[in-house]
Scaffold this motif. Structure first.
Motif, mmCIF file in Angstrom:
data_model
loop_
_atom_site.group_PDB
_atom_site.id
_atom_site.type_symbol
_atom_site.label_atom_id
_atom_site.label_comp_id
_atom_site.label_asym_id
_atom_site.label_seq_id
_atom_site.Cartn_x
_atom_site.Cartn_y
_atom_site.Cartn_z
ATOM 1 N N ARG A 103 -61.113 56.453 -3.886
ATOM 2 C CA ARG A 103 -62.077 55.710 -3.085
ATOM 3 C C ARG A 103 -61.395 54.593 -2.302
ATOM 4 O O ARG A 103 -61.792 54.282 -1.173
ATOM 5 N N ALA A 104 -60.397 53.982 -2.918
ATOM 6 C CA ALA A 104 -59.664 52.897 -2.268
ATOM 7 C C ALA A 104 -58.680 53.419 -1.227
ATOM 8 O O ALA A 104 -58.054 52.623 -0.524
ATOM 9 N N GLN A 105 -58.544 54.742 -1.135
ATOM 10 C CA GLN A 105 -57.662 55.388 -0.161
ATOM 11 C C GLN A 105 -56.222 54.892 -0.293
ATOM 12 O O GLN A 105 -55.542 54.608 0.702
ATOM 13 N N LEU A 106 -55.768 54.817 -1.550
ATOM 14 C CA LEU A 106 -54.383 54.433 -1.794
ATOM 15 C C LEU A 106 -53.502 55.679 -1.800
ATOM 16 O O LEU A 106 -53.910 56.725 -2.328
ATOM 17 N N PRO A 107 -52.304 55.598 -1.255
ATOM 18 C CA PRO A 107 -51.410 56.766 -1.190
ATOM 19 C C PRO A 107 -50.718 57.012 -2.529
ATOM 20 O O PRO A 107 -49.498 56.884 -2.648
ATOM 21 N N VAL A 108 -51.478 57.384 -3.533
ATOM 22 C CA VAL A 108 -50.912 57.576 -4.866
ATOM 23 C C VAL A 108 -49.970 58.777 -4.868
ATOM 24 O O VAL A 108 -50.217 59.786 -4.198
ATOM 25 N N GLY A 109 -48.874 58.653 -5.598
ATOM 26 C CA GLY A 109 -47.946 59.757 -5.733
ATOM 27 C C GLY A 109 -48.441 60.758 -6.768
ATOM 28 O O GLY A 109 -49.271 60.436 -7.621
#
Length: 256
Positions: free
Chosen positions: A52-58
């Motif tokens: 939801r936070a649109q973080l570029p998680v690996g």
């Protein structure tokens, strides 16, 4: 007879996931009604919050990629904590303050992101070896609690049994006991203790069992537990902040 054919090794379709270029260490709370959420449920909630936070998680490679999220010393289900930790791996750099704000807005109340800092070593888990707890005993005389705590300290080793899904497990509460202090609260007795995170880890229920077995302490009302901090103990008995640059103390030694 013909030789058996070698089975072709399967490989995942598509390109591999982008590498992790930024590792962040995160401190968060688990309080209120959400302390009853299991660790598995919280894992799902947090993964949804990251999306939801649109973080570029690996992500890990393979047929079932998993987000690069590592949990450190999670509190037992039903126990409140102001000091839970995890490591988050990102495939693109994002300002830590921005990560904190975006994650905090994406999580429900009582799951609050308190601090986000760049990773300062190989492993966050290596910086966590003890917890500071506050145990509140409503309706209990502080002197009675102080005598029970002293009995555990004097005993040195206090073995209690915990029933688990795989059978009974023995836990040495006395050996894990680092520091303890009892004060009077508003109609209650409060025990603040630093407990080493041995294996198996000492849980609040183990502390209550040790007080009962060694000193015969049976509280008039159910006690409650709150984890205040986690960190590593230095040579003087101080609890050091695992996110601190200079390992600042977050809980002083008994002599200070």
């Amino acid at each position: 007879m013909s030789a058996p054919r070698k089975r072709k090794q399967r490989t995942p379709e598509g390109p591999p996931p982008p590498p992790v270029v930024q590792r962040l260490w995160i401190r968060y709370t688990k309080v209120g009604r959400l302390r009853f959420m299991s660790h598995r449920d919280y894992t799902r909630v947090f993964e949804r919050a990251v999306r939801r936070a649109q973080l570029p998680v690996g992500f890990s490679a393979g047929f079932t990629p998993h987000p690069k999220i590592s949990w450190v010393g999670a509190a037992p289900t039903g126990v409140a904590s102001e000091a839970e930790y995890l490591e988050l791996g990102l495939s693109a750099e994002v300002a830590p303050d921005d990560v904190r704000r975006r994650l905090d807005e994406s999580l429900p109340p009582d799951l609050d992101i308190l601090e986000v800092v760049p990773a300062r070593g190989k492993s966050l888990a290596d910086r966590v070896s003890a917890s500071q707890w506050r145990f509140t005993f409503p309706g209990l005389d502080p002197q009675v609690l102080a005598e029970a705590v002293r009995a555990i300290s004097d005993a040195g080793s206090v073995i209690v049994e915990r029933l688990t899904q795989t059978g009974r497990k023995q836990v040495d509460v006395g050996a894990a006991w680092a520091t303890a202090d009892v004060v009077a609260g508003d109609g209650c007795a409060i025990l603040t203790a630093i407990v080493r995170q041995a294996i198996p880890v000492v849980r609040p229920d183990d502390v209550y069992a040790a007080l009962r077995d060694v000193a015969g302490l049976v509280p008039p009302q159910p006690p409650s537990a709150l984890r205040l901090a986690q960190g590593a103990l230095d040579d003087t008995g101080r609890l050091l902040d695992p996110l601190g640059v200079d390992s600042a103390a977050i809980a002083p030694s008994p002599a200070s």
